[in-house]
Design a protein around this motif. Structure first.
Motif, PDB file in Angstrom:
ATOM      1  N   SER A 119       5.109 -14.336   3.462  1.00 31.91           N
ATOM      2  CA  SER A 119       5.396 -13.374   2.403  1.00 31.91           C
ATOM      3  C   SER A 119       4.402 -12.229   2.538  1.00 31.91           C
ATOM      4  O   SER A 119       3.192 -12.428   2.386  1.00 31.91           O
ATOM      5  CB  SER A 119       5.277 -14.032   1.026  1.00 31.91           C
ATOM      6  N   ILE A 120       4.907 -11.034   2.876  1.00 34.91           N
ATOM      7  CA  ILE A 120       4.058  -9.886   3.185  1.00 34.91           C
ATOM      8  C   ILE A 120       4.408  -8.717   2.269  1.00 34.91           C
ATOM      9  O   ILE A 120       5.582  -8.365   2.124  1.00 34.91           O
ATOM     10  CB  ILE A 120       4.233  -9.462   4.656  1.00 34.91           C
ATOM     11  N   ALA A 121       3.396  -8.128   1.638  1.00 35.27           N
ATOM     12  CA  ALA A 121       3.595  -6.948   0.798  1.00 35.27           C
ATOM     13  C   ALA A 121       2.458  -5.967   1.063  1.00 35.27           C
ATOM     14  O   ALA A 121       1.291  -6.305   0.880  1.00 35.27           O
ATOM     15  CB  ALA A 121       3.642  -7.336  -0.672  1.00 35.27           C
ATOM     16  N   ILE A 122       2.800  -4.767   1.513  1.00 33.37           N
ATOM     17  CA  ILE A 122       1.810  -3.727   1.808  1.00 33.37           C
ATOM     18  C   ILE A 122       2.264  -2.427   1.166  1.00 33.37           C
ATOM     19  O   ILE A 122       3.440  -2.066   1.240  1.00 33.37           O
ATOM     20  CB  ILE A 122       1.658  -3.501   3.328  1.00 33.37           C
ATOM     21  N   ASN A 123       1.326  -1.712   0.559  1.00 27.67           N
ATOM     22  CA  ASN A 123       1.626  -0.413  -0.044  1.00 27.67           C
ATOM     23  C   ASN A 123       0.425   0.494   0.151  1.00 27.67           C
ATOM     24  O   ASN A 123      -0.596   0.341  -0.525  1.00 27.67           O
ATOM     25  CB  ASN A 123       1.929  -0.585  -1.530  1.00 27.67           C
ATOM     26  N   THR A 124       0.519   1.429   1.101  1.00 28.27           N
ATOM     27  CA  THR A 124      -0.629   2.294   1.397  1.00 28.27           C
ATOM     28  C   THR A 124      -0.966   3.228   0.254  1.00 28.27           C
ATOM     29  O   THR A 124      -2.076   3.753   0.188  1.00 28.27           O
ATOM     30  CB  THR A 124      -0.376   3.138   2.662  1.00 28.27           C
ATOM     31  N   ALA A 125      -0.001   3.453  -0.670  1.00 29.26           N
ATOM     32  CA  ALA A 125      -0.241   4.352  -1.791  1.00 29.26           C
ATOM     33  C   ALA A 125      -0.907   3.651  -2.970  1.00 29.26           C
ATOM     34  O   ALA A 125      -1.251   4.295  -3.957  1.00 29.26           O
ATOM     35  CB  ALA A 125       1.080   4.983  -2.249  1.00 29.26           C
ATOM     36  N   ASP A 126      -1.074   2.349  -2.871  1.00 26.66           N
ATOM     37  CA  ASP A 126      -1.669   1.569  -3.951  1.00 26.66           C
ATOM     38  C   ASP A 126      -3.182   1.523  -3.768  1.00 26.66           C
ATOM     39  O   ASP A 126      -3.682   1.018  -2.757  1.00 26.66           O
ATOM     40  CB  ASP A 126      -1.078   0.157  -3.948  1.00 26.66           C
ATOM     41  N   LYS A 127      -3.919   2.016  -4.760  1.00 27.17           N
ATOM     42  CA  LYS A 127      -5.378   2.053  -4.650  1.00 27.17           C
ATOM     43  C   LYS A 127      -5.979   0.655  -4.582  1.00 27.17           C
ATOM     44  O   LYS A 127      -7.131   0.483  -4.149  1.00 27.17           O
ATOM     45  CB  LYS A 127      -5.980   2.818  -5.827  1.00 27.17           C
ATOM     46  N   ASP A 128      -5.226  -0.352  -4.985  1.00 19.85           N
ATOM     47  CA  ASP A 128      -5.722  -1.725  -4.967  1.00 19.85           C
ATOM     48  C   ASP A 128      -5.317  -2.501  -3.709  1.00 19.85           C
ATOM     49  O   ASP A 128      -5.598  -3.698  -3.605  1.00 19.85           O
ATOM     50  CB  ASP A 128      -5.218  -2.483  -6.205  1.00 19.85           C
ATOM     51  N   GLN A 129      -4.671  -1.817  -2.755  1.00 18.98           N
ATOM     52  CA  GLN A 129      -4.289  -2.497  -1.516  1.00 18.98           C
ATOM     53  C   GLN A 129      -5.533  -2.989  -0.773  1.00 18.98           C
ATOM     54  O   GLN A 129      -6.491  -2.235  -0.581  1.00 18.98           O
ATOM     55  CB  GLN A 129      -3.486  -1.560  -0.619  1.00 18.98           C
ATOM     56  N   VAL A 130      -5.514  -4.249  -0.362  1.00 23.32           N
ATOM     57  CA  VAL A 130      -6.650  -4.869   0.317  1.00 23.32           C
ATOM     58  C   VAL A 130      -6.414  -4.883   1.828  1.00 23.32           C
ATOM     59  O   VAL A 130      -5.308  -5.177   2.293  1.00 23.32           O
ATOM     60  CB  VAL A 130      -6.866  -6.300  -0.203  1.00 23.32           C
ATOM     61  N   TYR A 131      -7.456  -4.580   2.594  1.00 29.87           N
ATOM     62  CA  TYR A 131      -7.417  -4.649   4.051  1.00 29.87           C
ATOM     63  C   TYR A 131      -8.538  -5.565   4.525  1.00 29.87           C
ATOM     64  O   TYR A 131      -9.546  -5.690   3.842  1.00 29.87           O
ATOM     65  CB  TYR A 131      -7.585  -3.259   4.665  1.00 29.87           C
ATOM     66  N   PRO A 132      -8.397  -6.192   5.708  1.00 28.67           N
ATOM     67  CA  PRO A 132      -7.225  -6.170   6.597  1.00 28.67           C
ATOM     68  C   PRO A 132      -6.048  -6.875   5.954  1.00 28.67           C
ATOM     69  O   PRO A 132      -6.201  -7.711   5.065  1.00 28.67           O
ATOM     70  CB  PRO A 132      -7.705  -6.895   7.848  1.00 28.67           C
TER      71      PRO A 132
END
Length: 361
Positions: A119-132
């Motif tokens: 289950s993968i969810a990525i949103n580059t516009a979300d300030k709370d997106q975690v990397y890696p």
């Protein structure tokens, strides 16, 4: 060229870039086109892809993409993504206009599989997106990691494309219809990518993103019986101001060809119950407006309806539910009754997907 207008309250956005309660109006939608294709996969099955490109004032675009990957008698993966970028428009030639969709400035993708257990969810516009963060695998067993936002935007998933829109219809293709189409070994169409970076897309990101969920509703066999399938994916986007946007895509395949492609975009307000045993009931209220694109090269029809367009003409034809049916909408209410009814789903906590039935019932 046709012109499509949506209300200024249309807020297809996936961003935490603006302050809560921001009332900035989204750029005006000026055109919308759809496309689909099917091809074989490595599992003895098929892939059905659907695209919708929406062009906005100020040279902005968003491309909504869904994909069903079917093999071994089950859905192997369901994927949905949205690119936000800028574009350049060419001159019209022989009823076709070329567009360069530049590489996305912001990008979201949801992908999941109950068969593969991911289950993968990525949103580059979300300030709370975690990397890696893990990107969807392109080959079985691959572990594809993005270390930061730039890795996501530089991946193949966020690439830009050259497309060709038919001036008098609601369809586009990745190859000029006036030229010979080229296909890859699996049957997918050859696409020309665009590496030019996009500019500012903040006018497409005017509301605070809360959540994005998808679900697969694919039917095998489909509505045309043995050998057919209906490849369906729903996308629900919710916002902190209680607004929602809902995309439903359906690629109907039978008789060795795509029989119809329908993409519906609804807007409205939603409510949520308290989480129960890992799921949150989310009720999308009756849509305030519906944008529908439906077409078939096999059936020879092109239908576009936008209830938010003050110039929308009624009565207007709705997509047929059965072969040969002539289904007419006498007004906006008929369109909303057919495609904008209340929709209940259950968001799975901490996942990319949602359920259409109560898992706790």
């Amino acid at each position: 060229m046709k012109k499509v207008l949506l209300p200024l309250l249309s807020l297809l956005a996936v961003s935490g870039l603006t302050a809560c309660g921001n009332t900035t109006q989204k750029a005006e939608l000026i055109d919308s086109y759809a496309y689909s294709e099917t091809y074989t996969n490595a599992y003895g099955g098929w892939v059905a892809d659907a695209y919708q490109v929406q062009f906005y004032e100020g040279g902005l675009y968003e491309m909504i993409y869904t994909s069903v990957n079917y093999g071994y008698g089950m859905v192997m993966a369901s994927t949905a993504s949205i690119r936000y970028g800028t574009y350049t428009k060419g001159a019209s030639e022989d009823g076709v206009t070329g567009y360069d969709l530049n590489k996305a400035s912001e990008f979201l993708i949801n992908s999941y599989s109950t068969a593969g257990g991911f289950s993968i969810a990525i949103n580059t516009a979300d300030k709370d997106q975690v990397y890696p963060v893990e990107l969807p695998a392109k080959t079985q067993g691959e572990k594809n990691m993005a270390q930061n936002k730039e890795d996501v935007l530089n991946s193949d998933y966020a690439t830009g494309f050259k497309i060709y829109a038919e001036d008098s219809k609601n369809v586009f293709s990745f190859t000029d219809p006036n030229e010979t189409e080229e296909s890859n070994e699996d049957g997918s169409k050859v696409k020309t990518t665009v590496s030019t970076a996009s500019g500012d897309v903040s006018k497409l990101l005017t509301s605070d993103f809360k959540d994005v969920r998808i679900t697969d509703k694919t039917a095998v066999p489909g509505s045309m019986g043995e050998g057919s399938y209906d490849a369906k994916i729903d996308i629900v986007i919710t916002y902190t101001d209680d607004k929602y946007e809902y995309f439903s895509t359906n690629v109907q395949y039978g008789y060795s060809q795509i029989l119809a492609t329908t993409i519906v975009y609804n807007q409205g307000t939603y409510t949520q119950d308290a989480p129960v045993d890992g799921y949150t009931k989310t009720t999308l209220g009756t849509a305030s407006d519906v944008l529908l694109n439906s077409y078939s090269k096999a059936g020879g029809f092109n239908i576009q309806i936008n209830t938010g367009d003050k110039n929308q003409v009624y009565p207007t034809e709705l997509p047929a539910k059965t072969q040969g049916e002539k289904n007419m909408a006498q007004g906006k209410e008929d369109v909303i009754k057919a495609y904008g009814q209340e929709y209940v789903c259950y968001f799975k906590d901490g996942a990319a997907e949602m359920s259409l039935t109560d898992p706790n019932a």
